[in-house]
Design an enzyme around this catalytic site. Structure first.
Site, PDB file in Angstrom:
ATOM      1  N   ARG A  69       0.940  -1.201  -0.079  1.00 29.86           N
ATOM      2  CA  ARG A  69      -0.047  -0.040  -0.011  1.00 29.86           C
ATOM      3  C   ARG A  69       0.598   1.362   0.065  1.00 29.86           C
ATOM      4  NH1 ARG A  69      -1.573   0.725   4.207  1.00 29.86           N
ATOM      5  NH2 ARG A  69      -1.025  -1.110   5.587  1.00 29.86           N
ATOM      6  N   TYR A 197      -1.466  -3.451  -7.092  1.00 35.62           N
ATOM      7  CA  TYR A 197      -1.269  -4.293  -5.924  1.00 35.62           C
ATOM      8  C   TYR A 197      -2.302  -4.444  -4.905  1.00 35.62           C
ATOM      9  CZ  TYR A 197      -0.038  -5.603  -1.231  1.00 35.62           C
ATOM     10  OH  TYR A 197      -0.235  -6.079   0.240  1.00 35.62           O
ATOM     11  N   LYS A 206      -9.552  -2.251   2.011  1.00 37.32           N
ATOM     12  CA  LYS A 206      -9.146  -1.121   2.745  1.00 37.32           C
ATOM     13  C   LYS A 206      -9.932   0.120   2.694  1.00 37.32           C
ATOM     14  CE  LYS A 206      -6.797  -3.443   5.658  1.00 37.32           C
ATOM     15  NZ  LYS A 206      -5.653  -4.272   5.464  1.00 37.32           N
ATOM     16  N   HIS A 226     -10.216  -2.230  11.645  1.00 39.83           N
ATOM     17  CA  HIS A 226      -9.132  -3.140  11.159  1.00 39.83           C
ATOM     18  C   HIS A 226      -8.707  -4.260  12.362  1.00 39.83           C
ATOM     19  CE1 HIS A 226      -4.818  -3.269   9.279  1.00 39.83           C
ATOM     20  NE2 HIS A 226      -5.370  -4.056   8.910  1.00 39.83           N
ATOM     21  N   SER A 248      -1.133  -3.358  10.394  1.00 38.23           N
ATOM     22  CA  SER A 248      -0.601  -4.455   9.143  1.00 38.23           C
ATOM     23  C   SER A 248       0.488  -5.041   9.570  1.00 38.23           C
ATOM     24  CB  SER A 248      -0.402  -3.710   8.048  1.00 38.23           C
ATOM     25  OG  SER A 248      -1.695  -2.906   7.654  1.00 38.23           O
ATOM     26  N   CYS A 250       1.176  -7.688  11.738  1.00 39.29           N
ATOM     27  CA  CYS A 250       1.339  -7.599  13.112  1.00 39.29           C
ATOM     28  C   CYS A 250       0.661  -8.918  13.743  1.00 39.29           C
ATOM     29  CB  CYS A 250       1.141  -6.283  13.860  1.00 39.29           C
ATOM     30  SG  CYS A 250       2.160  -5.104  13.363  1.00 39.29           S
ATOM     31  N   GLY A 251      -0.005  -9.792  13.071  1.00 45.25           N
ATOM     32  CA  GLY A 251      -0.436 -10.972  13.558  1.00 45.25           C
ATOM     33  C   GLY A 251      -1.934 -11.324  13.759  1.00 45.25           C
ATOM     34  N   ASN A 254      -2.662 -14.605  11.998  1.00 46.79           N
ATOM     35  CA  ASN A 254      -2.153 -15.507  12.937  1.00 46.79           C
ATOM     36  C   ASN A 254      -3.111 -15.852  13.957  1.00 46.79           C
ATOM     37  OD1 ASN A 254       0.617 -16.968  11.985  1.00 46.79           O
ATOM     38  ND2 ASN A 254       0.470 -14.862  11.158  1.00 46.79           N
ATOM     39  N   ASP A 277      -9.138  -9.811   9.231  1.00 45.05           N
ATOM     40  CA  ASP A 277      -8.478  -8.225   9.093  1.00 45.05           C
ATOM     41  C   ASP A 277      -9.468  -7.140   9.239  1.00 45.05           C
ATOM     42  OD1 ASP A 277      -6.151  -7.040   7.830  1.00 45.05           O
ATOM     43  OD2 ASP A 277      -7.546  -6.445   6.009  1.00 45.05           O
ATOM     44  N   ASN A 372       6.296  -8.578   1.698  1.00 46.38           N
ATOM     45  CA  ASN A 372       4.914  -8.378   1.476  1.00 46.38           C
ATOM     46  C   ASN A 372       4.129  -9.400   0.700  1.00 46.38           C
ATOM     47  OD1 ASN A 372       2.351  -6.992   2.865  1.00 46.38           O
ATOM     48  ND2 ASN A 372       2.296  -5.654   1.000  1.00 46.38           N
ATOM     49  N   ARG A 374       1.697 -12.328  -0.886  1.00 51.28           N
ATOM     50  CA  ARG A 374       0.275 -12.511  -0.001  1.00 51.28           C
ATOM     51  C   ARG A 374      -0.185 -13.802  -0.841  1.00 51.28           C
ATOM     52  NH1 ARG A 374      -1.703  -8.734   4.203  1.00 51.28           N
ATOM     53  NH2 ARG A 374      -0.076  -7.471   4.243  1.00 51.28           N
ATOM     54  N   ASP A 501       0.651 -20.160  21.393  1.00 51.18           N
ATOM     55  CA  ASP A 501       0.976 -20.018  22.488  1.00 51.18           C
ATOM     56  C   ASP A 501       0.117 -18.599  23.142  1.00 51.18           C
ATOM     57  OD1 ASP A 501       1.957 -22.243  23.389  1.00 51.18           O
ATOM     58  OD2 ASP A 501       3.839 -21.475  22.270  1.00 51.18           O
ATOM     59  N   ASN A 502      -0.198 -17.821  22.149  1.00 51.17           N
ATOM     60  CA  ASN A 502      -1.124 -16.583  22.305  1.00 51.17           C
ATOM     61  C   ASN A 502      -2.308 -16.995  23.265  1.00 51.17           C
ATOM     62  OD1 ASN A 502       1.010 -15.083  21.561  1.00 51.17           O
ATOM     63  ND2 ASN A 502       0.225 -14.845  19.554  1.00 51.17           N
TER      64      ASN A 502
HETATM   65  P1  GTP Z   1      -2.211  -7.827   7.455  1.00 49.92           P
HETATM   66  O1  GTP Z   1      -2.735  -8.864   6.499  1.00 49.92           O
HETATM   67  O2  GTP Z   1      -1.284  -6.746   6.783  1.00 49.92           O
HETATM   68  O3  GTP Z   1      -3.231  -6.873   8.118  1.00 49.92           O
HETATM   69  O4  GTP Z   1      -1.441  -8.729   8.745  1.00 49.92           O
HETATM   70  P2  GTP Z   1      -1.671  -9.391   9.750  1.00 49.92           P
HETATM   71  O5  GTP Z   1      -2.036  -8.369  11.079  1.00 49.92           O
HETATM   72  O6  GTP Z   1      -2.730 -10.247   9.503  1.00 49.92           O
HETATM   73  O7  GTP Z   1      -0.583 -10.208  10.342  1.00 49.92           O
HETATM   74  P3  GTP Z   1      -0.098 -11.700  10.090  1.00 49.92           P
HETATM   75  O8  GTP Z   1      -0.993 -12.560  10.982  1.00 49.92           O
HETATM   76  O9  GTP Z   1      -0.203 -11.909   8.714  1.00 49.92           O
HETATM   77  O10 GTP Z   1       1.431 -11.862  10.595  1.00 49.92           O
HETATM   78  C1  GTP Z   1       2.507 -10.797   9.871  1.00 49.92           C
HETATM   79  C2  GTP Z   1       3.747 -11.471  10.401  1.00 49.92           C
HETATM   80  O11 GTP Z   1       3.856 -11.548  11.848  1.00 49.92           O
HETATM   81  C3  GTP Z   1       4.103 -12.959  10.024  1.00 49.92           C
HETATM   82  O12 GTP Z   1       5.447 -12.888   9.340  1.00 49.92           O
HETATM   83  C4  GTP Z   1       3.865 -13.594  11.228  1.00 49.92           C
HETATM   84  O13 GTP Z   1       4.745 -14.791  11.140  1.00 49.92           O
HETATM   85  C5  GTP Z   1       4.354 -12.630  12.234  1.00 49.92           C
HETATM   86  N1  GTP Z   1       3.765 -13.116  13.607  1.00 49.92           N
HETATM   87  C6  GTP Z   1       2.245 -13.251  13.597  1.00 49.92           C
HETATM   88  N2  GTP Z   1       1.774 -13.770  15.114  1.00 49.92           N
HETATM   89  C7  GTP Z   1       3.193 -13.706  15.500  1.00 49.92           C
HETATM   90  C8  GTP Z   1       3.555 -13.966  16.946  1.00 49.92           C
HETATM   91  O14 GTP Z   1       2.574 -14.177  17.807  1.00 49.92           O
HETATM   92  N3  GTP Z   1       4.834 -13.758  17.409  1.00 49.92           N
HETATM   93  C9  GTP Z   1       5.661 -13.437  16.379  1.00 49.92           C
HETATM   94  N4  GTP Z   1       7.092 -13.155  16.824  1.00 49.92           N
HETATM   95  N5  GTP Z   1       5.321 -13.103  15.075  1.00 49.92           N
HETATM   96  C10 GTP Z   1       4.281 -13.175  14.779  1.00 49.92           C
HETATM   97  C1  SPV Z   2      -2.955  -4.515   5.421  1.00 48.38           C
HETATM   98  O1  SPV Z   2      -1.970  -3.864   4.885  1.00 48.38           O
HETATM   99  O2  SPV Z   2      -3.465  -4.292   6.671  1.00 48.38           O
HETATM  100  C2  SPV Z   2      -3.589  -5.566   4.651  1.00 48.38           C
HETATM  101  C3  SPV Z   2      -3.004  -5.755   3.233  1.00 48.38           C
HETATM  102  O3  SPV Z   2      -4.182  -6.342   5.105  1.00 48.38           O
HETATM  103  S1  SPV Z   2      -3.680  -4.771   2.070  1.00 48.38           S
HETATM  104  O4  SPV Z   2      -4.930  -5.311   1.674  1.00 48.38           O
HETATM  105  O5  SPV Z   2      -2.734  -4.514   1.188  1.00 48.38           O
HETATM  106  O6  SPV Z   2      -4.059  -3.428   2.674  1.00 48.38           O
HETATM  107 MN    MN Z   3      -4.846  -5.422   7.204  1.00 45.84          MN
END
Ligand code: GTP
Ligand code: SPV
Ligand code: MN
Length: 595
Positions: A69, A197, A206, A226, A248, A250-251, A254, A277, A372, A374, A501-502
């Protein structure tokens, strides 16, 4: 296709502007989408992957200058600059239309314009909203088909007279100097040009579901956030839902799909994914806060996704998925990215398109996949998709969790004292930047409610709207928490194992919501007693747990006072528009820290 005069008039105007050779309506019919996949495969826009290992999956590379973005080229065009606020880029709407009009003039000459009617939200839900995206990109059509509910049923929802969000996208020549992602909240209009992109061009995501929707939500009394949405099922089969806002990369994906640690799995705990998301939240008839995921798929970060870290996300990508800017394994036409496993393919194509020996390439420190890169995967592929995913009412929310990447300062978890304090905790969130947006990575910046790049109006008014929602919800409001999976030790290593473990932290949060566990009242809010976060089976000692939960007043005072990123400096940007409650909370925090 439709008799809706608003649609037809707008379409004629846009056609006259971008002058496509022809126009194709996306009906939602699979045969039509199959034809488009064939056409894009023939032109090289997408590459079909291994039919046995990854059925229905395709690979795509965006331009090297177009992989995230672009926040500095994203604009909110409200009638006055004050309405957009100090942290959004602003243009006068008239000037923006006129400047962009010149760029769009004839931009689709020689190309087909696809008309994609789509629903954000569950078909039949009173909270769903419709958009129509015009685009010259088949890649966008195919992604929108996964991420939203496309086709004739969207036209059915708006009927002969309903409103919709007007979305115009043209790839044009992917010129970064003329790239613009522009929003007109007053007109429910989005114009995107010169990008191909993700978040810049999948305009339902978004652009609509956050920037335009946040402005709608304020007018209509709901919230567009978000946030992921997940359900925790306990051994009795009861499910409690939480939302979490992390910036974005930050997990969110996951956490939304986490698999509990063994000891909890054995007791019967499960996690169900409702969204990864975006959440649309509103007060239900029962007075509680309810959340619906407006999306139909996951546009997830590939690097770091593995069987170990996120089994469910990986499973979701095994069919009918589009991979963008990852690496290609030319031997068996599968995909690879950093963190998938320890075996980069030898016969690889890296994300920019060069054929390399992946083993040697990565051994010398290069990345095969863009950080980044995807996957676009249908939510229905997800093994832990919630049975409420298609519930038109959404799910009731017990807790809201904020979080970010903070090497120092923020403890593993803490709870706010009440909604107003929780709003302050969200408003003062900060995080180290990631590859999800163009620009420097790893720099601390304020990212209130993880919405810094996504609020469609003045952030101070947005905080005001949060406070209003809290008043409406009263004692039925979800409890508000803050987490930090990313605290580092003196060796720059993450102190907390994270991922599955979260769940240990989620359980503390839910126990707090049900008054099942005491907590220590500190300067910043309620922090767990060390023994209340279960560390069974973890390679972590009590001392580390203590450090993870410690509050270093020095760091917190710095966080308030810092000359460039501090809370005071940040709040000052908003002048008189800053809600008085935020000032109150800041002075309470300062007083607490002095004690
Ligand atoms: P957007 O799609 O951009 O909004 O991202 P998101 O918030 O869904 O993040 P995502 O879960 O894809 O995680 C992004 C990165 O953070 C990845 O490389 C993960 O491996 C890492 N990550 C996610 N959860 C954890 C965690 O609990 N600990 C650590 N150390 N890294 C994490
Ligand atoms: C983010 O950046 O928070 C995403 C990916 O979820 S995007 O759709 O490119 O904004
Ligand atoms: Mn996002």
């Amino acid at each position: 296709m439709t008799k809706n005069q608003k649609v037809l008039t707008w379409l004629e105007e846009m056609k006259a502007l971008v002058k496509p050779d022809n126009v194709v309506w996306i009906t939602g019919d699979q045969a039509q989408l199959d034809e488009l996949r064939k056409e894009a495969t023939a032109s090289g826009e997408i590459i079909e992957l291994n039919k046995e290992k990854l059925p229905g999956c395709y690979y795509h590379r965006t331009a090297v200058n177009d992989v995230a973005r672009v926040e500095d080229r994203t604009f909110i065009c409200t009638p006055t600059k004050e309405e957009a606020g100090p942290i959004n880029n602003w243009m006068d709407p008239k000037e923006a239309y006129s400047m962009l009009g010149k760029l769009y003039d004839g931009a689709m000459k020689g190309h087909t314009m696809y008309v994609i009617p789509y629903i954000m939200g569950v078909y039949g839900s009173p909270f769903a909203k419709v958009g129509i995206e015009l685009t010259d990109s088949i890649y966008v059509v195919l992604n929108m088909d996964i991420m939203t509910r496309v086709g004739n049923k969207a036209l059915e929802v708006i009927g002969d007279d309903g409103d919709f969000v007007k979305c115009l996208h043209a790839k044009k020549d992917i010129n970064p100097d003329e790239r613009y992602i522009v929003h007109f909240p007053q007109d429910n209009t989005i114009w995107s040009i010169n990008s191909g992109y993700g978040g810049n061009v999948l305009l339902g995501k978004k652009c609509f579901a956050l920037r335009i929707a946040s402005a709608m939500a304020r007018r209509e009394g709901w919230m567009a956030e978000h946030m992921l949405i997940l359900g925790v099922e306990n051994p009795k089969g009861e499910v409690k839902y939480v939302c979490a806002a992390f910036p974005s990369a930050c997990g969110k994906t996951n956490l939304a799909m986490l698999i509990p640690p063994e000891y909890l799995k054995q007791q019967g705990y499960k996690v169900w994914t409702v969204g990864d998301d975006i959440a649309w939240l509103r007060m239900g008839e029962d007075g509680r806060l309810w959340a619906m995921n407006p999306e139909a798929g996951f546009f997830g970060v590939a690097p770091g996704t593995s069987e170990k870290t996120n089994f469910n996300a990986l499973e979701s990508t095994k069919k009918n998925t589009i991979f963008t800017n990852v690496a290609l394994n030319n031997d068996d036409m599968t995909v690879w990215w950093e963190g998938l496993d320890k075996n980069p393919p030898e016969n690889a194509t890296e994300w920019m398109g060069a054929k390399v020996n992946g083993k040697e390439y990565t051994a010398s420190g290069n990345k095969l996949a863009n950080p980044n890169s995807r996957f676009t995967a249908p939510a229905s592929n997800c093994p832990c998709i919630s049975k409420e995913f298609e519930n038109p009412q959404g799910v009731p929310i017990s807790a809201i969790i904020f979080g970010g990447r903070r090497a120092k300062c923020a403890p593993l978890v803490y709870q706010s004292r009440n909604w107003q304090h929780g709003t302050f905790v969200g408003a003062t969130m900060a995080s180290e930047t990631t590859a999800a947006a163009a620009g420097a990575v790893g720099v601390v910046r304020r990212d209130p409610m993880a919405m810094k790049p996504f609020a469609g109006y003045n952030m101070a008014d947005y905080w005001g709207h949060w406070l209003e929602m809290g008043k409406k919800l009263g004692d039925k409001a979800p409890k508000i928490f803050h987490v930090n999976w990313f605290r580092k030790d003196e060796n720059d290593e993450f102190m907390w194992p994270g991922f599955g473990d979260n769940m240990r932290v989620l359980l503390w949060i839910l126990n707090r919501c049900e008054n099942k566990v005491e907590a220590e009242e500190t300067a910043i809010g309620y922090v767990p007693y060390v023994d209340d976060i279960n560390i069974e089976g973890l390679n972590i000692d009590k001392k580390t747990m203590k450090d993870l939960l410690a509050i270093d007043k020095k760091h917190w005072i710095e966080d308030i006072e810092d000359d460039s990123t501090g809370i005071k400096k940040y709040f000052a940007k908003f002048g008189d528009r800053l809600p008085k409650e935020m000032k109150e909370e800041l002075s309470t925090l300062e007083k607490n820290l002095e004690k």
